[in-house]
Design a protein around this motif. Sequence first.
Motif, PDB file in Angstrom:
ATOM      1  N   ALA A  22      31.768  51.611  24.571  1.00 25.59           N
ATOM      2  CA  ALA A  22      31.705  52.836  23.769  1.00 25.59           C
ATOM      3  C   ALA A  22      31.324  52.527  22.325  1.00 25.59           C
ATOM      4  N   GLY A  23      31.899  51.463  21.774  1.00 26.33           N
ATOM      5  CA  GLY A  23      31.610  51.105  20.393  1.00 26.33           C
ATOM      6  C   GLY A  23      30.183  50.652  20.188  1.00 26.33           C
ATOM      7  N   LEU A  24      29.669  49.862  21.111  1.00 19.61           N
ATOM      8  CA  LEU A  24      28.274  49.429  21.004  1.00 19.61           C
ATOM      9  C   LEU A  24      27.327  50.596  21.246  1.00 19.61           C
ATOM     10  N   GLY A  25      27.705  51.468  22.161  1.00 19.22           N
ATOM     11  CA  GLY A  25      26.886  52.651  22.411  1.00 19.22           C
ATOM     12  C   GLY A  25      26.819  53.572  21.215  1.00 19.22           C
ATOM     13  N   VAL A  31      23.766  50.448  26.861  1.00 17.47           N
ATOM     14  CA  VAL A  31      24.854  49.581  27.302  1.00 17.47           C
ATOM     15  C   VAL A  31      24.985  49.576  28.822  1.00 17.47           C
ATOM     16  N   GLY A  32      24.943  48.375  29.387  1.00 15.27           N
ATOM     17  CA  GLY A  32      25.199  48.201  30.805  1.00 15.27           C
ATOM     18  C   GLY A  32      26.685  48.041  31.041  1.00 15.27           C
ATOM     19  N   VAL A  53      26.709  58.175  24.787  1.00 11.58           N
ATOM     20  CA  VAL A  53      26.282  56.786  24.922  1.00 11.58           C
ATOM     21  C   VAL A  53      25.198  56.674  25.993  1.00 11.58           C
ATOM     22  N   ASP A  54      24.175  55.895  25.700  1.00 12.39           N
ATOM     23  CA  ASP A  54      23.127  55.618  26.676  1.00 12.39           C
ATOM     24  C   ASP A  54      23.624  54.484  27.572  1.00 12.39           C
ATOM     25  N   ALA A  55      24.438  54.836  28.555  1.00 14.06           N
ATOM     26  CA  ALA A  55      25.085  53.859  29.429  1.00 14.06           C
ATOM     27  C   ALA A  55      24.453  53.880  30.815  1.00 14.06           C
ATOM     28  N   PHE A  56      24.476  52.728  31.465  1.00 13.98           N
ATOM     29  CA  PHE A  56      24.019  52.640  32.846  1.00 13.98           C
ATOM     30  C   PHE A  56      24.897  51.645  33.592  1.00 13.98           C
ATOM     31  N   GLY A  57      25.059  51.874  34.881  1.00 10.09           N
ATOM     32  CA  GLY A  57      25.931  51.035  35.678  1.00 10.09           C
ATOM     33  C   GLY A  57      25.262  49.747  36.122  1.00 10.09           C
ATOM     34  N   VAL A  58      26.038  48.661  36.105  1.00  6.77           N
ATOM     35  CA  VAL A  58      25.564  47.367  36.592  1.00  6.77           C
ATOM     36  C   VAL A  58      26.587  46.851  37.601  1.00  6.77           C
ATOM     37  N   PRO A  59      26.312  46.990  38.907  1.00  7.36           N
ATOM     38  CA  PRO A  59      27.228  46.417  39.900  1.00  7.36           C
ATOM     39  C   PRO A  59      27.372  44.921  39.651  1.00  7.36           C
ATOM     40  N   LEU A  60      28.615  44.467  39.484  1.00  4.25           N
ATOM     41  CA  LEU A  60      28.788  43.078  39.067  1.00  4.25           C
ATOM     42  C   LEU A  60      30.161  42.546  39.439  1.00  4.25           C
ATOM     43  N   ASP A  61      30.158  41.535  40.286  1.00  2.00           N
ATOM     44  CA  ASP A  61      31.347  40.763  40.616  1.00  2.00           C
ATOM     45  C   ASP A  61      31.100  39.362  40.087  1.00  2.00           C
ATOM     46  N   VAL A  62      31.820  38.974  39.038  1.00  2.00           N
ATOM     47  CA  VAL A  62      31.528  37.707  38.371  1.00  2.00           C
ATOM     48  C   VAL A  62      31.858  36.490  39.232  1.00  2.00           C
ATOM     49  N   THR A  63      32.548  36.707  40.344  1.00  5.16           N
ATOM     50  CA  THR A  63      32.876  35.586  41.231  1.00  5.16           C
ATOM     51  C   THR A  63      31.844  35.394  42.334  1.00  5.16           C
ATOM     52  N   ASP A  64      30.789  36.197  42.336  1.00  5.15           N
ATOM     53  CA  ASP A  64      29.820  36.176  43.429  1.00  5.15           C
ATOM     54  C   ASP A  64      28.413  35.884  42.906  1.00  5.15           C
ATOM     55  N   ASP A  65      27.834  34.779  43.375  1.00  2.15           N
ATOM     56  CA  ASP A  65      26.509  34.367  42.904  1.00  2.15           C
ATOM     57  C   ASP A  65      25.457  35.451  43.116  1.00  2.15           C
ATOM     58  N   ALA A  66      25.445  36.044  44.302  1.00  2.00           N
ATOM     59  CA  ALA A  66      24.425  37.038  44.635  1.00  2.00           C
ATOM     60  C   ALA A  66      24.569  38.280  43.765  1.00  2.00           C
ATOM     61  N   SER A  67      25.802  38.696  43.518  1.00  2.00           N
ATOM     62  CA  SER A  67      26.043  39.870  42.685  1.00  2.00           C
ATOM     63  C   SER A  67      25.561  39.642  41.261  1.00  2.00           C
ATOM     64  N   VAL A  68      25.841  38.471  40.717  1.00  2.00           N
ATOM     65  CA  VAL A  68      25.430  38.165  39.347  1.00  2.00           C
ATOM     66  C   VAL A  68      23.910  38.065  39.251  1.00  2.00           C
ATOM     67  N   ALA A  69      23.288  37.454  40.248  1.00  2.00           N
ATOM     68  CA  ALA A  69      21.825  37.358  40.254  1.00  2.00           C
ATOM     69  C   ALA A  69      21.191  38.740  40.334  1.00  2.00           C
TER      70      ALA A  69
END
Length: 243
Positions: A22-25, A31-32, A53-69
């Motif tokens: 919110a602050g960066l937006g 902001v993703g 805010v110009d926000a958009f969703g980024v599906p992201l599980d930081v424990t999963d290589d494929a998700s981060v890629a």
Amino acid sequence: MSERTIALVTGANKGIGYEIAAGLGALGWRVGVGARDDQRRETAVAKLRAGGVDAFGVPLDVTDDASVAAAARLLETEAGGLDVLVNNAGITGGEPQHPVGVDIETVRAAVEVNVIGVVRVVEAMLPLLRRSASPRIVNMSSGVGSLTRQSASVGEHQTGPLSVAYAPSKTMLNAVTIQYARALADTNILVNAACPGFTATDLNAFRGVRTPQQGAAIAIRLATLPDDGPTGGYFEDAGVIPW
């Protein structure tokens, strides 16, 4: 910063991460909102958009290589790049965390998200950050990650409760922050660690004394550092934290 700054905040569907987004937006950035829970992520995006805010969703599980890629590809194709990465996603690892008799999986879980997850995301996002005019990496740490503060409280338990998973994971994150700052010293990428203070979030069952908005302030400050700003530092609102 570039005219259209793009930021990614991990774990941004609630708490401090949401307030960082919110602050960066509010600065006019795009902001993703990185989060693994689809419903919570989209709810957060909708709320941010309702607030301008110009926000958009980024599906992201930081424990999963494929998700981060996949998240890196999304930023490349849909946002056009990345200028600022805020690694906010984190967990305690669970309870209890007394060093004597702890379940090793508690330690493993904290390190997997709080340390390895950050390395995984940074590595995936570096090619995008290298193309930015003023790239920044902010790693959300904690005051309990300070070995100086921890050692000073031996016998007094003033720097958080006994914790053999969460606190050491933040200490390791601090060390990782230093290593990235060293490795990227000849680039324009500034890498710093931030402590939000004892903030009321579900991480501590809302026992904290600071609001998520207050906790987000230091990350926003480090995300908006000038080009001659510090790198390889550890900061809270009051200033530099001893390692």
